[in-house]
Design a protein around this motif. Sequence first.
Motif, PDB file in Angstrom:
ATOM      1  N   PRO A 205       0.821  -1.222   0.000  1.00 61.92           N
ATOM      2  CA  PRO A 205       0.000   0.000   0.000  1.00 61.92           C
ATOM      3  C   PRO A 205       0.853   1.269   0.000  1.00 61.92           C
ATOM      4  O   PRO A 205       1.804   1.412   0.772  1.00 61.92           O
ATOM      5  N   GLY A 206       0.524   2.163  -0.917  1.00 56.57           N
ATOM      6  CA  GLY A 206       1.200   3.456  -0.968  1.00 56.57           C
ATOM      7  C   GLY A 206       2.557   3.456  -1.627  1.00 56.57           C
ATOM      8  O   GLY A 206       3.222   4.498  -1.663  1.00 56.57           O
ATOM      9  N   LEU A 207       2.995   2.328  -2.194  1.00 56.01           N
ATOM     10  CA  LEU A 207       4.330   2.250  -2.788  1.00 56.01           C
ATOM     11  C   LEU A 207       4.227   2.065  -4.296  1.00 56.01           C
ATOM     12  O   LEU A 207       3.544   1.155  -4.781  1.00 56.01           O
ATOM     13  N   TYR A 208       4.951   2.913  -5.030  1.00 58.14           N
ATOM     14  CA  TYR A 208       4.929   2.908  -6.491  1.00 58.14           C
ATOM     15  C   TYR A 208       6.367   2.846  -7.006  1.00 58.14           C
ATOM     16  O   TYR A 208       7.294   3.325  -6.343  1.00 58.14           O
ATOM     17  N   LEU A 209       6.537   2.280  -8.194  1.00 58.44           N
ATOM     18  CA  LEU A 209       7.859   2.149  -8.802  1.00 58.44           C
ATOM     19  C   LEU A 209       7.850   2.761 -10.194  1.00 58.44           C
ATOM     20  O   LEU A 209       6.855   2.663 -10.920  1.00 58.44           O
ATOM     21  N   ALA A 210       8.959   3.377 -10.584  1.00 56.42           N
ATOM     22  CA  ALA A 210       9.082   3.949 -11.920  1.00 56.42           C
ATOM     23  C   ALA A 210      10.540   3.946 -12.339  1.00 56.42           C
ATOM     24  O   ALA A 210      11.444   3.912 -11.510  1.00 56.42           O
ATOM     25  N   GLY A 211      10.751   4.005 -13.653  1.00 55.45           N
ATOM     26  CA  GLY A 211      12.106   4.051 -14.180  1.00 55.45           C
ATOM     27  C   GLY A 211      12.761   2.686 -14.213  1.00 55.45           C
ATOM     28  O   GLY A 211      12.114   1.648 -14.036  1.00 55.45           O
ATOM     29  N   ASP A 212      14.074   2.685 -14.419  1.00 60.96           N
ATOM     30  CA  ASP A 212      14.800   1.423 -14.557  1.00 60.96           C
ATOM     31  C   ASP A 212      14.798   0.591 -13.283  1.00 60.96           C
ATOM     32  O   ASP A 212      15.034  -0.613 -13.334  1.00 60.96           O
ATOM     33  N   GLY A 213      14.559   1.203 -12.134  1.00 62.55           N
ATOM     34  CA  GLY A 213      14.456   0.429 -10.902  1.00 62.55           C
ATOM     35  C   GLY A 213      13.242  -0.477 -10.872  1.00 62.55           C
ATOM     36  O   GLY A 213      13.175  -1.425 -10.092  1.00 62.55           O
ATOM     37  N   ALA A 214      12.273  -0.196 -11.744  1.00 59.86           N
ATOM     38  CA  ALA A 214      11.068  -1.026 -11.845  1.00 59.86           C
ATOM     39  C   ALA A 214      11.195  -2.078 -12.943  1.00 59.86           C
ATOM     40  O   ALA A 214      10.339  -2.959 -13.068  1.00 59.86           O
ATOM     41  N   GLY A 215      12.241  -1.998 -13.735  1.00 61.64           N
ATOM     42  CA  GLY A 215      12.442  -2.880 -14.883  1.00 61.64           C
ATOM     43  C   GLY A 215      13.102  -2.060 -15.978  1.00 61.64           C
ATOM     44  O   GLY A 215      12.703  -0.921 -16.236  1.00 61.64           O
ATOM     45  N   ILE A 216      14.098  -2.608 -16.630  1.00 57.59           N
ATOM     46  CA  ILE A 216      14.917  -1.826 -17.555  1.00 57.59           C
ATOM     47  C   ILE A 216      14.110  -1.403 -18.781  1.00 57.59           C
ATOM     48  O   ILE A 216      13.498  -2.232 -19.456  1.00 57.59           O
ATOM     49  N   GLY A 217      14.120  -0.099 -19.044  1.00 56.79           N
ATOM     50  CA  GLY A 217      13.405   0.415 -20.208  1.00 56.79           C
ATOM     51  C   GLY A 217      14.103   1.587 -20.871  1.00 56.79           C
ATOM     52  O   GLY A 217      13.792   1.935 -21.990  1.00 56.79           O
ATOM     53  N   GLY A 218      15.026   2.232 -20.153  1.00 57.33           N
ATOM     54  CA  GLY A 218      15.721   3.372 -20.716  1.00 57.33           C
ATOM     55  C   GLY A 218      15.072   4.687 -20.335  1.00 57.33           C
ATOM     56  O   GLY A 218      14.046   4.739 -19.647  1.00 57.33           O
ATOM     57  N   ALA A 219      15.675   5.789 -20.802  1.00 54.82           N
ATOM     58  CA  ALA A 219      15.257   7.126 -20.387  1.00 54.82           C
ATOM     59  C   ALA A 219      13.849   7.470 -20.839  1.00 54.82           C
ATOM     60  O   ALA A 219      13.086   8.102 -20.103  1.00 54.82           O
TER      61      ALA A 219
END
Length: 453
Positions: free
Chosen positions: A293-307
């Motif tokens: 609850p209340g935790l979100y992930l974004a960017g390469d720390g959530a899975g490699i995708g690039g800028a």
Amino acid sequence: MRVAVIGAGPAGVRAVEQLVRAGLRPVWIDEAPDGGGRIYQRPPPGFSRTPKALYGWEGARAAALHATLDALKPQADWRPETLVWNIEAGRLDIVKDGAVEQLGFDAAILCTGAMDRVIPLPGWTLPRVTAMGAAQIALKAQGCAIGRRVAFVGSGPLLWLVAYQYMKSGAGIAAVFDTTSWRTKLHALAGLRDGAATLAKGAWYVARLRAAGILVREGATPLAIEGTERVTGLRWRDAAGVENVLDCDAVALGWGVRPETQLADLAGVAMRFDALSHLWVPQRDAAGRTAVPGLYLAGDGAGIGGADVAELGGARAALALLAAAGMPSDAALAGRLDRRLRGQARFRAALDRAFPFPARLAAQMPDATILCRCEAVRAGELRQAARADAATGAAPEVNRAKAFTRIGMGRCQGRICGAAAAEVLADALGCGVAEVGRLRGQAPVKPLPMPAP
């Protein structure tokens, strides 16, 4: 409502941008002296190179992101040079200048980025052997090269980008060795249409390196870095199986990047093994929501995708957070972001097929190779522990191997050696790498200064 954003790279900037627009003043934390992330890392004050010279085709984009970053700082509780070393339910443990502090939060977006994925080779502990990202940081942040004749070894887009950046800066390049064959890339070509612009840039980098007369070999196998007190050469095998020795005084290694997942792990986010990328990644939905609850992930720390994906994902996670909190959230923008993220996901999968991780190279490293440089554990010691476990019927598991060999107990906590160690262990036990698991995150996620309790 108190919201924390950890990370000020492309994902963190776009997340904070949406939160500020909604009237929030988030706590914004980054380890670096300034934001931009590794991809758009800012040089130190007084550095005279223009954004175009520093970031190439991404110069205008980097400048725009930096401008947004600077505009947002006064509207957030901006905390640079600050390490989040632990996270628990509703609480961050941070340290800055040796002083520790606890911060409470109602919701958090982790934009922790990524780090290099390397495969240990004999001789990789010699001076002037660096990860690919470190070679790039030296060029961007200090304006210097890691050597006069640098060999670039690995696979993936970052290999070609950094080699091209070195060439453009006037640094000496001995060779570029890609462990992926051109046939493998060719077979994945059709799937890369969702990232045509990125594909065109990559082709340009390769063409320019070849046109400059730099030795480029695909399907190459690095065997050892030679030298006693410094790098003197690289022993490698070509696609035809012929061994060669290249004279060089520095080596940059890199097989793409891996997510920085320690904080997500400590927060209780479940992990899954992605067979295509050969990486452990946090479980979250397309908008960045996790089961915590209340935790979100974004960017390469959530899975490699690039800028590109990081910017899209940062904005999307912030919108998801706002919607969950019952605050105004731009649903139309969320829909557009979702569509673009789906296209980027298809492109990323094609990239992973075009540049597969050479698991066999890691699994079959010589016994004498130092696998864990923090604890000086050699590959043969890990194999010996695996055989001893197999003889007693113990379940194969990398954390058990850690207890017996100290692998991953050093200052990096297995962030560098963990993936290769899992490959060695799985090969020794004759099982899949997913079966041996991953080194679990531990607090503190990075070393703390001695005065900190």
